[in-house]
Design a protein around this motif. Structure first.
Motif, PDB file in Angstrom:
ATOM      1  N   ARG A   3      48.107 102.631  83.504  1.00  0.00           N
ATOM      2  CA  ARG A   3      46.857 102.333  83.234  1.00  0.00           C
ATOM      3  C   ARG A   3      45.909 103.376  83.573  1.00  0.00           C
ATOM      4  NH1 ARG A   3      44.082  97.720  81.219  1.00  0.00           N
ATOM      5  NH2 ARG A   3      45.713  96.473  82.438  1.00  0.00           N
ATOM      6  N   SER A 258      40.224 102.235  76.371  1.00  0.00           N
ATOM      7  CA  SER A 258      41.431 102.041  77.097  1.00  0.00           C
ATOM      8  C   SER A 258      42.256 103.077  77.012  1.00  0.00           C
ATOM      9  CB  SER A 258      42.198 100.872  76.479  1.00  0.00           C
ATOM     10  OG  SER A 258      43.771 100.701  77.119  1.00  0.00           O
ATOM     11  N   LEU A 260      46.255 104.280  78.293  1.00  0.00           N
ATOM     12  CA  LEU A 260      47.474 104.367  79.007  1.00  0.00           C
ATOM     13  C   LEU A 260      48.564 105.506  78.966  1.00  0.00           C
ATOM     14  CD1 LEU A 260      48.749 100.726  77.354  1.00  0.00           C
ATOM     15  CD2 LEU A 260      47.204 101.301  79.370  1.00  0.00           C
TER      16      LEU A 260
END
Length: 273
Positions: A3, A258, A260
């Motif tokens: 992450r 987000s 990743l």
């Protein structure tokens, strides 16, 4: 998988040498395989509002470093195993998967399958065992002998215009598909398509394109979220971008929620600002 964003205290704690005052690189989560439950938590849909929840339209697309959404007409060559795990997770969270007829033909679409790992989650959310597939088609020129129509756990939906040819509508219905009118004439209005799916109880919407359909959703102002995989590949050529069609008058701003990373692939999630 790591992450990269958002950076949290937990993220820093899991980074060798990344704790407070350590001088390490905070936010670089230890590279490991994530469980499906962890991925589902990262990609969870917003909580529905009380009363009549509004539909939430999310898109999932992949692009190379030089902006190609496909290679030789398909997205699979620029994808990865991790990308496909996220692809499967996004499908497992959705009520319905929306795709354009050309994408259905090129990608060899099959019906979504029930995933045992998500059975309890879907049941608790009041969802069917698997998401329905909704095909946007003005002409209804589809091969109804394909598994998408003959072997679907949940009947496939076809969104078309009120002026669709009656014999094509009848052929689709004989194949077990449900025809939904979402436009005047033979065309489909993107905003009306979203409303029509919501009226059927499908409020967690996922579109996988193709680029022309995504461009229509963008132009209509109904896209709420974009999950974009950036593939560490270069293809050159004249392949389409992830969204095509006429430009919007004013660029629409989305915010990163987000990010990743695995093997150089970046998995981003953007929401409408």
């Amino acid at each position: 998988m790591r992450r990269l964003f958002p950076v949290t205290d937990e993220t820093a704690a899991q980074t060798p040498g990344g704790g407070p005052g350590s001088g390490g690189a905070p936010g670089a989560l230890v590279d490991r395989e994530w469980s499906l439950a962890e991925l589902a938590a990262v990609y969870a849909y917003p909580r529905p509002e009380p009363g009549a929840p509004r539909p939430w339209l999310r898109a999932n697309m992949v692009s190379t470093l030089d902006g190609a959404a496909q290679h030789e007409g398909r997205s699979q060559p620029i994808s990865s195993a991790a990308d496909m795990r996220i692809f499967g997770t996004l499908r497992a969270l959705a009520d319905v998967v929306v795709a354009g007829a050309e994408t259905v033909r090129q990608e060899g679409y099959r019906p979504a399958r029930a995933r045992e790992e998500f059975a309890d989650v879907r049941k608790a959310a009041g969802q069917q065992p698997a998401p329905a597939i909704a095909v946007i088609s003005a002409s209804l020129d589809l091969d109804y002998s394909l598994p998408l129509f003959t072997s679907a756990l949940v009947p496939t939906l076809i969104l078309t215009g009120a002026g669709a040819a009656p014999d094509r509508v009848a052929a689709a219905e004989r194949a077990g598909a449900r025809v939904v009118i979402a436009g005047d004439g033979t065309g489909v209005d993107p905003a009306r398509a979203v409303r029509a799916l919501a009226d059927l109880g499908h409020t967690r919407l996922l579109t996988e394109g193709g680029p022309r359909l995504l461009g229509q959703f963008v132009a209509a102002g109904v896209l709420d979220e974009l999950c974009l995989t950036v593939s560490p590949m270069l293809t050159a050529g004249d392949a389409q971008r992830i969204a095509g069609g006429p430009p919007v008058a004013v660029p629409r701003r989305f915010e990163l929620v987000s990010l990743l990373e695995e093997d150089g692939f970046l998995f981003s999630r953007y929401r409408r600002s």
